[in-house]
Structure formats: structure tokens, C-alpha cells
Design a protein around this motif. Sequence first.
Motif, short mmCIF file in Angstrom:
data_model
loop_
_atom_site.label_atom_id
_atom_site.label_comp_id
_atom_site.label_asym_id
_atom_site.label_seq_id
_atom_site.Cartn_x
_atom_site.Cartn_y
_atom_site.Cartn_z
N SER A 30 0.85 -1.19 0.00
CA SER A 30 0.00 0.00 0.00
C SER A 30 0.88 1.24 0.00
CB SER A 30 -0.91 0.01 1.24
OG SER A 30 -1.63 1.23 1.32
N ARG A 31 0.39 2.30 -0.61
CA ARG A 31 1.09 3.58 -0.50
C ARG A 31 1.04 4.10 0.92
NH1 ARG A 31 -1.78 6.71 -5.37
NH2 ARG A 31 -3.48 5.46 -4.50
N ASP A 32 0.05 3.64 1.70
CA ASP A 32 -0.12 4.08 3.09
C ASP A 32 -0.34 2.85 3.96
OD1 ASP A 32 -0.78 5.23 5.50
OD2 ASP A 32 -2.24 6.63 4.67
N PRO A 33 0.75 2.16 4.35
CA PRO A 33 0.59 0.91 5.11
C PRO A 33 -0.13 1.10 6.44
CG PRO A 33 2.84 1.12 4.28
CD PRO A 33 2.16 2.44 4.04
N ALA A 34 0.05 2.23 7.09
CA ALA A 34 -0.62 2.45 8.38
C ALA A 34 -2.13 2.51 8.18
CB ALA A 34 -0.12 3.74 9.02
N ARG A 35 -2.56 3.16 7.12
CA ARG A 35 -4.00 3.24 6.84
C ARG A 35 -4.55 1.85 6.50
NH1 ARG A 35 -6.55 4.54 1.81
NH2 ARG A 35 -8.69 5.24 2.07
N LEU A 36 -3.79 1.09 5.74
CA LEU A 36 -4.23 -0.27 5.41
C LEU A 36 -4.34 -1.11 6.68
CD1 LEU A 36 -4.80 -2.70 3.57
CD2 LEU A 36 -2.32 -2.94 3.28
N ALA A 37 -3.32 -1.05 7.52
CA ALA A 37 -3.34 -1.85 8.75
C ALA A 37 -4.53 -1.49 9.63
CB ALA A 37 -2.03 -1.65 9.52
N ALA A 38 -4.86 -0.19 9.69
CA ALA A 38 -5.98 0.25 10.53
C ALA A 38 -7.32 -0.28 10.00
CB ALA A 38 -6.02 1.78 10.58
N ALA A 39 -7.37 -0.61 8.70
CA ALA A 39 -8.62 -1.09 8.11
C ALA A 39 -8.80 -2.59 8.23
CB ALA A 39 -8.67 -0.69 6.62
N ALA A 53 4.57 0.60 -0.85
CA ALA A 53 4.91 0.46 -2.27
C ALA A 53 3.90 1.26 -3.07
CB ALA A 53 4.89 -1.00 -2.71
N ASP A 54 4.36 1.73 -4.22
CA ASP A 54 3.52 2.52 -5.12
C ASP A 54 3.64 1.90 -6.50
OD1 ASP A 54 2.36 4.41 -6.81
OD2 ASP A 54 3.10 6.11 -5.63
N ALA A 55 2.52 1.52 -7.10
CA ALA A 55 2.55 0.88 -8.41
C ALA A 55 3.15 1.77 -9.48
CB ALA A 55 1.15 0.45 -8.81
N ALA A 56 3.18 3.08 -9.25
CA ALA A 56 3.78 4.00 -10.21
C ALA A 56 5.29 4.11 -10.03
CB ALA A 56 3.14 5.38 -10.07
N ASP A 57 5.84 3.47 -8.99
CA ASP A 57 7.27 3.56 -8.65
C ASP A 57 7.90 2.18 -8.72
OD1 ASP A 57 9.76 3.90 -7.55
OD2 ASP A 57 9.06 4.70 -5.64
N ALA A 63 11.58 -3.47 -4.24
CA ALA A 63 11.90 -3.61 -2.82
C ALA A 63 10.83 -4.43 -2.10
CB ALA A 63 12.04 -2.22 -2.19
N ALA A 64 9.57 -4.20 -2.45
CA ALA A 64 8.47 -4.89 -1.76
C ALA A 64 8.36 -6.36 -2.18
CB ALA A 64 7.15 -4.17 -2.06
N PHE A 65 8.84 -6.70 -3.38
CA PHE A 65 8.72 -8.07 -3.89
C PHE A 65 9.86 -8.98 -3.45
CE2 PHE A 65 6.08 -7.07 -7.99
CZ PHE A 65 5.04 -6.63 -7.19
N ARG A 66 10.88 -8.43 -2.83
CA ARG A 66 12.04 -9.26 -2.49
C ARG A 66 11.63 -10.40 -1.56
NH1 ARG A 66 15.08 -4.10 -1.94
NH2 ARG A 66 16.12 -3.80 -3.94
N GLY A 67 12.05 -11.61 -1.92
CA GLY A 67 11.75 -12.78 -1.11
C GLY A 67 10.38 -13.38 -1.38
N ALA A 68 9.61 -12.78 -2.29
CA ALA A 68 8.27 -13.30 -2.58
C ALA A 68 8.34 -14.38 -3.65
CB ALA A 68 7.36 -12.17 -3.05
N HIS A 69 7.48 -15.38 -3.50
CA HIS A 69 7.38 -16.45 -4.49
C HIS A 69 6.10 -16.36 -5.32
CE1 HIS A 69 10.87 -18.36 -2.72
NE2 HIS A 69 10.30 -18.26 -1.53
N GLN A 70 5.07 -15.70 -4.76
CA GLN A 70 3.80 -15.59 -5.46
C GLN A 70 3.29 -14.15 -5.36
OE1 GLN A 70 1.07 -19.16 -5.52
NE2 GLN A 70 1.77 -19.28 -3.39
N LEU A 71 2.52 -13.75 -6.37
CA LEU A 71 1.97 -12.40 -6.44
C LEU A 71 0.51 -12.47 -6.86
CD1 LEU A 71 2.11 -9.25 -6.70
CD2 LEU A 71 2.91 -9.61 -9.06
N LEU A 72 -0.36 -11.82 -6.10
CA LEU A 72 -1.73 -11.58 -6.54
C LEU A 72 -1.75 -10.20 -7.18
CD1 LEU A 72 -4.78 -12.44 -6.58
CD2 LEU A 72 -5.03 -10.98 -4.58
#
Length: 288
Positions: A30-39, A53-57, A63-72
Amino acid sequence: MIVIMGATGATGGATLRSLAALGTPSRALSRDPARLAAALDDGTLARTETVPADAADPASLRAAFRGAHQLLLTMANGPQQVRYELNAIDAAVACGVEHVVKISAPAAEPDSPVAVSRGHHLVEERLRASGIRTTVLRPYAFMQKLLLQAPGIAASGLIPSATGGARCNYVDVRDVGDAATEVLTRPELAGGAYPLTGGQAYSHPELAALLGELLGRPVHHLALSPSALHAHLVARAGMPDWLASHVVEIQQLAVARPEAPDGTFTRLTGRSPRTLEAFLGEHVHHFR
């Protein structure tokens, strides 16, 4: 690790909750992880790593995908959707992601009459070229999108459409999240393409009758031409032009290609899909 893009959206959020209910950890972007966590509810949050993370960046995605094996991969429909999803695919390739679950659409074809579906086709083509194993989910219209028209229906007692008597498939986005969870956690399902519908297709006159029964007052179908429906959705429902065009296009697709329920969801999950009657009953207060 499973990474969820579009985690603040309806499909991403539904998948987060479904994965957490199985005890499966995930990483939500999320561009705003704190807001996501609160929801998120406590149970989901306990199983979810929230990451900025920002899809435009593209650098933030890598950086956010490091160590990931699967992506939705599930970004909101809109003018930037294709660009953002292509950024995500490039980052997934760079980070060695092994499996992508792409939330697509019916009629994802190069000459589709639905502009958003043409975009989905472009993204699917990039995924095929990337060499990453890809699973495609093709949900039909989300039941939740009916809520966008609830204020207008409540005020007028009318459900507008340009479908005539053609039936449309509807699927609860929570079922889409459950189906995504199945293909993310059961390797034998990876690599397929799965249409997702509810258990019954409805015409707009049938939808009006169902809603009227739940409300205890008449609700009528307002038959409009495609151009008149577009104008109505912009002026009365407050939709942006692109979204009103999308609604008209998917309704015209239902006229051109008759829709009927498909049993894929039950084969994936072992249960029946949520019904439109139950969904409208749960949310009937929005239409009063």
C-alpha cells in the motif's frame, strides 16, 4: 511469501482475509501501510505484513517483492491500470517471483468490446511473455458494484440498464478472494484460467423485482439506450466518464454474448457461491 497488490481494494482485501482465515501469511502492499493496517481486522492483521509500495514507482515494487514467491495482481480498473500492472510484472521478473495470479475479466481479447478487457489482454500477454507461471481468474460483475447505484435507486425506485431482458452474471467479491486463495495455496491449480460467477444470472427486470421484494415496495426497471444510460450514470450516479462507459460496455457484452452461471467456483472451493439474494439482503439498508 505471497504478495498482494491492490490490497486496499475489494479483491485484494477479500483475499487477505481469506488467506488469514486459513492461517496463511501474506505481504500487503500500500502507498499508506498504516492506513491499510488500521482497516484490517485483528485476525487478518496478525497474519499480514504491511509494506509501503507505489505501483507507479518500479523501485518501490522491487523492494516490496524481495523474497516473494507468489503475487496476486489485482489493481483497480481505471486509466492507469495497465501501466501499473506492467510495472508489477517487470518487478516480479526482476525479483524471481515464480507464480502470478492475475485478476482479469471475461472477454479479455485484443478486439474486446470492453476497453478494460482489452487492457487485461495486454497484461496477460506480458505475463505469457515473461515466463512466469500464471493463473488467471475471470470474475464477472461484482455484486458490490450495485451499491454504487444504491442512492439513485433509493431516491427514484428505478434500476436503469441498457440490457433489455438479457441476463447478467454477478459474483460476490468475497468469493473472488476465496477463489484466489485456493489457487495461491494449492499448487495443482496453478497455471489455469478460471471464470467466476454466482449461482444464477439475473436480468435487470428480475433484479428490480428481487430488490422490491426485499424492500417491501415496488422497484422498476428503467430501460435506456446505451447513450442514455451513460448520461444517466454520469449525471445521477456521479460516475466518471470512463466508469460509466465501462458499465455500458459490459452491459452490451451481456446482450451480445448471453451470460449463464458457471460451476468453476464450486469446483475450486467445494462450496456454492454466495447468492445475490443474500448479498442484497445484507446491504438492503443502502437502497432504502
